[in-house]
Motif scaffolding. Structure first.
Motif, PDB file in Angstrom:
ATOM      1  N   ALA A 173       0.827  -1.205   0.000  1.00  0.00           N
ATOM      2  CA  ALA A 173       0.000   0.000   0.000  1.00  0.00           C
ATOM      3  C   ALA A 173       0.860   1.253   0.000  1.00  0.00           C
ATOM      4  CB  ALA A 173      -0.928   0.004   1.216  1.00  0.00           C
ATOM      5  N   ASN A 174       0.390   2.289  -0.686  1.00  0.00           N
ATOM      6  CA  ASN A 174       1.039   3.612  -0.717  1.00  0.00           C
ATOM      7  C   ASN A 174       2.453   3.546  -1.278  1.00  0.00           C
ATOM      8  OD1 ASN A 174      -1.298   4.561   0.630  1.00  0.00           O
ATOM      9  ND2 ASN A 174      -0.386   4.040   2.599  1.00  0.00           N
ATOM     10  N   ASN A 175       2.649   2.644  -2.227  1.00  0.00           N
ATOM     11  CA  ASN A 175       3.976   2.412  -2.783  1.00  0.00           C
ATOM     12  C   ASN A 175       4.209   3.157  -4.090  1.00  0.00           C
ATOM     13  OD1 ASN A 175       6.517   0.624  -2.898  1.00  0.00           O
ATOM     14  ND2 ASN A 175       5.565   0.235  -4.886  1.00  0.00           N
ATOM     15  N   SER A 176       3.151   3.657  -4.729  1.00  0.00           N
ATOM     16  CA  SER A 176       3.287   4.130  -6.099  1.00  0.00           C
ATOM     17  C   SER A 176       3.074   5.625  -6.305  1.00  0.00           C
ATOM     18  CB  SER A 176       2.306   3.362  -7.010  1.00  0.00           C
ATOM     19  OG  SER A 176       2.560   1.976  -6.936  1.00  0.00           O
ATOM     20  N   ARG A 177       2.110   6.214  -5.586  1.00  0.00           N
ATOM     21  CA  ARG A 177       1.780   7.608  -5.874  1.00  0.00           C
ATOM     22  C   ARG A 177       1.646   8.480  -4.629  1.00  0.00           C
ATOM     23  NH1 ARG A 177      -0.653   4.172  -9.259  1.00  0.00           N
ATOM     24  NH2 ARG A 177      -2.304   3.758  -7.761  1.00  0.00           N
ATOM     25  N   ALA A 178       1.490   7.877  -3.463  1.00  0.00           N
ATOM     26  CA  ALA A 178       1.252   8.650  -2.243  1.00  0.00           C
ATOM     27  C   ALA A 178       2.410   9.589  -1.938  1.00  0.00           C
ATOM     28  CB  ALA A 178       1.009   7.712  -1.059  1.00  0.00           C
ATOM     29  N   GLY A 179       2.083  10.782  -1.451  1.00  0.00           N
ATOM     30  CA  GLY A 179       3.078  11.776  -1.087  1.00  0.00           C
ATOM     31  C   GLY A 179       3.148  12.958  -2.024  1.00  0.00           C
ATOM     32  N   ARG A 180       2.586  12.836  -3.203  1.00  0.00           N
ATOM     33  CA  ARG A 180       2.632  13.932  -4.190  1.00  0.00           C
ATOM     34  C   ARG A 180       1.726  15.079  -3.749  1.00  0.00           C
ATOM     35  NH1 ARG A 180      -0.785  15.021  -8.531  1.00  0.00           N
ATOM     36  NH2 ARG A 180       0.129  16.174 -10.279  1.00  0.00           N
ATOM     37  N   TYR A 181       2.197  16.312  -3.997  1.00  0.00           N
ATOM     38  CA  TYR A 181       1.386  17.496  -3.694  1.00  0.00           C
ATOM     39  C   TYR A 181       1.522  18.500  -4.832  1.00  0.00           C
ATOM     40  CZ  TYR A 181      -0.401  21.747  -1.553  1.00  0.00           C
ATOM     41  OH  TYR A 181      -1.122  22.889  -1.304  1.00  0.00           O
ATOM     42  N   VAL A 182       0.410  19.155  -5.173  1.00  0.00           N
ATOM     43  CA  VAL A 182       0.427  20.243  -6.133  1.00  0.00           C
ATOM     44  C   VAL A 182      -0.579  21.290  -5.666  1.00  0.00           C
ATOM     45  CG1 VAL A 182      -1.258  19.096  -7.640  1.00  0.00           C
ATOM     46  CG2 VAL A 182       0.201  20.910  -8.556  1.00  0.00           C
ATOM     47  N   GLY A 183      -0.176  22.560  -5.665  1.00  0.00           N
ATOM     48  CA  GLY A 183      -1.090  23.591  -5.184  1.00  0.00           C
ATOM     49  C   GLY A 183      -0.612  24.976  -5.548  1.00  0.00           C
ATOM     50  N   GLY A 184      -1.460  25.957  -5.274  1.00  0.00           N
ATOM     51  CA  GLY A 184      -1.131  27.341  -5.563  1.00  0.00           C
ATOM     52  C   GLY A 184      -1.962  28.285  -4.727  1.00  0.00           C
ATOM     53  N   ARG A 185      -1.469  29.514  -4.577  1.00  0.00           N
ATOM     54  CA  ARG A 185      -2.174  30.546  -3.805  1.00  0.00           C
ATOM     55  C   ARG A 185      -1.930  31.894  -4.465  1.00  0.00           C
ATOM     56  NH1 ARG A 185      -0.596  33.712   1.103  1.00  0.00           N
ATOM     57  NH2 ARG A 185      -2.508  34.270   2.228  1.00  0.00           N
ATOM     58  N   PHE A 186      -3.006  32.667  -4.648  1.00  0.00           N
ATOM     59  CA  PHE A 186      -2.904  33.972  -5.273  1.00  0.00           C
ATOM     60  C   PHE A 186      -3.778  34.956  -4.507  1.00  0.00           C
ATOM     61  CE2 PHE A 186      -1.951  30.827  -8.451  1.00  0.00           C
ATOM     62  CZ  PHE A 186      -0.771  31.316  -9.008  1.00  0.00           C
ATOM     63  N   GLY A 187      -3.233  36.155  -4.284  1.00  0.00           N
ATOM     64  CA  GLY A 187      -3.958  37.119  -3.473  1.00  0.00           C
ATOM     65  C   GLY A 187      -3.610  38.551  -3.794  1.00  0.00           C
ATOM     66  N   TYR A 188      -4.214  39.442  -3.013  1.00  0.00           N
ATOM     67  CA  TYR A 188      -4.011  40.882  -3.180  1.00  0.00           C
ATOM     68  C   TYR A 188      -3.960  41.500  -1.795  1.00  0.00           C
ATOM     69  CZ  TYR A 188      -4.919  45.760  -4.412  1.00  0.00           C
ATOM     70  OH  TYR A 188      -4.847  47.122  -4.544  1.00  0.00           O
ATOM     71  N   ALA A 189      -2.891  42.249  -1.529  1.00  0.00           N
ATOM     72  CA  ALA A 189      -2.716  42.931  -0.250  1.00  0.00           C
ATOM     73  C   ALA A 189      -2.312  44.375  -0.523  1.00  0.00           C
ATOM     74  CB  ALA A 189      -1.668  42.238   0.608  1.00  0.00           C
ATOM     75  N   ASN A 190      -3.157  45.299  -0.108  1.00  0.00           N
ATOM     76  CA  ASN A 190      -2.882  46.711  -0.335  1.00  0.00           C
ATOM     77  C   ASN A 190      -3.564  47.512   0.762  1.00  0.00           C
ATOM     78  OD1 ASN A 190      -2.053  49.138  -1.382  1.00  0.00           O
ATOM     79  ND2 ASN A 190      -3.399  49.082  -3.163  1.00  0.00           N
ATOM     80  N   GLY A 191      -2.792  48.251   1.550  1.00  0.00           N
ATOM     81  CA  GLY A 191      -3.360  49.013   2.650  1.00  0.00           C
ATOM     82  C   GLY A 191      -3.966  48.087   3.685  1.00  0.00           C
ATOM     83  N   PRO A 192      -5.205  48.333   4.077  1.00  0.00           N
ATOM     84  CA  PRO A 192      -5.813  47.514   5.136  1.00  0.00           C
ATOM     85  C   PRO A 192      -6.362  46.174   4.659  1.00  0.00           C
ATOM     86  CG  PRO A 192      -7.350  49.205   4.437  1.00  0.00           C
ATOM     87  CD  PRO A 192      -6.068  49.469   3.685  1.00  0.00           C
ATOM     88  N   LEU A 193      -6.425  45.960   3.340  1.00  0.00           N
ATOM     89  CA  LEU A 193      -7.075  44.768   2.784  1.00  0.00           C
ATOM     90  C   LEU A 193      -6.056  43.706   2.403  1.00  0.00           C
ATOM     91  CD1 LEU A 193      -9.610  43.289   1.617  1.00  0.00           C
ATOM     92  CD2 LEU A 193      -9.106  44.451  -0.559  1.00  0.00           C
ATOM     93  N   ASP A 194      -6.399  42.453   2.744  1.00  0.00           N
ATOM     94  CA  ASP A 194      -5.621  41.294   2.308  1.00  0.00           C
ATOM     95  C   ASP A 194      -6.607  40.179   2.005  1.00  0.00           C
ATOM     96  OD1 ASP A 194      -3.758  39.376   1.736  1.00  0.00           O
ATOM     97  OD2 ASP A 194      -2.832  39.325   3.726  1.00  0.00           O
ATOM     98  N   VAL A 195      -6.574  39.639   0.793  1.00  0.00           N
ATOM     99  CA  VAL A 195      -7.485  38.561   0.405  1.00  0.00           C
ATOM    100  C   VAL A 195      -6.723  37.569  -0.462  1.00  0.00           C
ATOM    101  CG1 VAL A 195      -8.305  39.895  -1.594  1.00  0.00           C
ATOM    102  CG2 VAL A 195      -9.698  38.004  -0.698  1.00  0.00           C
TER     103      VAL A 195
END
Length: 399
Positions: free
Chosen positions: A206-228
C-alpha cells in the motif's frame, strides 16, 4: 574573463541570521463525551506546554547578493520543545529550503508550508497555535485517513506527514513583490516513488506508487488595510497499485482580513474533499468517489488596547459523508459538525516579549470528536455530543 569572474565572486555580499521563538505556557484541557444515554465520561490534563502563542523554534537563514539583482538564500528552521528540552535542533522539520531570487520572483526548493495552509494560519487571529487554533486547522489535521507516516524517532517531529501544513521535496515559485499588491505562489511536491516497467514488478504494498505527491497554488491581493487570497491544493494520501485506486485530498479555501484601525476583521471559508479514483482492469473505464467532504468557516477579530491585543474567533466545520460512512449510525438526516469559540489577550512587554492568555471551547454534535488539544475523548459507544475546553497562560520571547 577569469579575472572578472574572480572579481564578481569577491564582491558578493553574504549575511547569516540566527533567529527563534521560545514560548512556554501553563495549559489545561478537559474533554467530556456523552453517549446516547447521556452518560458522561470526562478526561482532563494539566501541563507545562510550549507554542501557545507562537510556535517554539530555532533557525538559521542567510542570503548572498550575486549581483545584477540576483540573490541566493537558505532557510533552516527547527521545532523545539523548550518545556522539557527533549527536542532541539534534531530536524529542520519546520522549513528547510534553498532559493534563487531576482526580478523574476523566487524559486524555492525543499520542505516548506503548503499554499493552502497559509490561508488557514494567516487569517486566524490565533495563528493556528494553542487552544485557540481554528477548527478548520484542527479538522484538516485529522481529516479522512491521511497517509500514516512512519513511526517517529523519540520525540522528534516526523516529516512524513499528510502534506496539510507542510510538504517535503517541493519546488516552489513565488511572484516578485512589485506587482502593485498582487502576490502568489505555486508548489509541486514529488512523491519520490519508484516506477517499474513492466508494471507487474511493482511491489504489492500500500502507498507504494503515488502517495506523497502534492500540487497547489495561492494567489492574493494585499494593499493598505485589505488582504485577500484564494488557494487550492491536491495531496495524494494513499494508493493501491494492483487494486487500481488513488486517494487524494483536494482543498479549496478563501481568506481575507481588513484592518479598520480600532479593529481588524478576519474571515475564511474552506472545503476539503477526500476523493478516491478507481482505474483498474477489473473496472470498465475509470470512476471516482468522494468519500468525505469537510466544509469549514472562520470569523475573527483583533482589537489593539494600548500595549495589548484582544483576540477572538468563532469557527466551525461540517462533515458530509456517503451512506454507510463513518457517521452512518445517524443516517443521512444529520451532518456531523462542530463549533468553536476562542477568546484571548496578549500583553506586549516589549517588541520581543509578550504575556498571553487564551480560553476556548469546542462543541461537537452528531459524532464529531474534535478537541482544543490535550487528551482525546473516551466514549462508551457512539457519542452524539462531546465538548472540549482548554486554556493557555504563557510567555513568549522572540530573538
Amino acid at each position: 574573463m577569469a579575472a572578472l569572474a574572480v572579481a564578481g565572486v569577491a564582491s558578493a555580499q553574504s549575511s547569516v541570521t540566527l533567529f527563534g521563538v521560545v514560548d512556554a505556557s501553563i495549559s489545561g484541557y478537559t474533554s467530556t463525551a456523552r453517549d446516547v444515554n447521556q452518560n458522561a465520561i470526562k478526561v482532563s490534563r494539566r501541563e507545562l506546554a510550549n507554542s501557545g502563542y507562537n510556535s517554539s523554534r530555532i533557525g538559521f537563514r542567510g542570503t548572498e547578493d550575486l549581483g545584477g539583482g540576483l540573490a541566493a538564500g537558505f532557510w533552516l528552521e527547527a521545532p523545539i520543545s523548550n518545556d522539557d528540552g527533549q527536542q532541539g535542533i534534531a530536524t529542520f522539520a519546520r522549513r528547510s529550503t534553498v532559493s534563487l531570487s531576482g526580478g523574476f520572483g523566487e524559486v524555492r526548493l525543499g520542505r516548506d508550508y503548503t499554499p493552502t495552509f497559509w490561508n488557514d494560519t494567516v487569517f486566524d487571529p490565533f495563528g493556528t497555535n494553542g487552544v485557540g487554533s481554528n477548527l478548520i486547522n484542527t479538522a484538516n489535521n485529522s481529516f479522512g485517513n491521511f497517509l500514516t507516516p512512519a513511526a517517529s524517532t523519540g520525540a522528534f517531529t516526523n516529516v512524513g506527514n499528510s502534506n496539510y501544513a507542510r510538504a517535503s521535496n517541493t519546488i516552489g515559485y513565488f511572484l516578485p513583490p512589485n506587482l502593485g499588491g498582487f502576490y502568489g505562489q505555486v508548489q509541486y511536491g514529488f512523491a519520490e516513488k519508484t516506477k517499474y516497467d513492466n508494471g507487474i514488478f511493482t511491489p504489492n504494498v500500500a502507498n507504494n506508487s503515488r502517495a506523497g505527491r502534492y500540487v497547489g497554488g495561492r494567489f492574493g491581493y494585499a494593499n493598505g488595510p485589505l488582504d485577500v487570497a484564494l488557494a487550492y491544493g491536491s495531496s495524494t494520501v494513499g494508493d493501491q497499485f494492483y487494486v487500481g485506486t488513488t486517494t487524494k485530498v483536494n482543498t479549496l479555501n478563501l481568506g481575507a482580513s481588513y484592518d479598520f484601525g480600532p479593529v481588524k476583521l478576519f474571515g475564511e471559508v474552506s472545503q476539503a474533499k477526500q476523493k478516491t479514483d478507481f482505474d483498474s482492469e477489473f473496472i470498465i473505464g475509470s470512476a471516482s468517489e468522494t468519500s468525505i467532504k469537510l466544509n469549514g468557516w472562520l470569523l475573527g477579530v483583533t482589537v489593539p488596547v494600548g500595549a495589548g491585543l484582544i483576540r477572538a474567533a468563532y469557527s466551525g466545520v461540517r462533515y458530509k459523508v456517503p451512506e454507510g460512512g463513518v457517521y452512518s449510525l445517524l443516517g443521512d438526516a444529520k451532518e456531523p459538525k462542530a463549533d468553536k469559540l476562542a477568546l484571548g489577550y496578549v500583553h506586549n512587554l516589549s517588541k520581543r516579549t509578550a504575556l498571553y492568555a487564551t480560553v476556548a471551547r469546542v462543541s461537537n454534535r452528531n459524532g464529531t470528536l474534535l478537541t482544543v488539544g490535550g487528551p482525546g475523548f473516551v466514549t462508551n459507544g457512539f457519542a452524539p455530543k462531546a465538548t472540549s475546553t482548554g486554556y493557555d497562560f504563557g510567555i513568549r520571547h522572540a530573538f
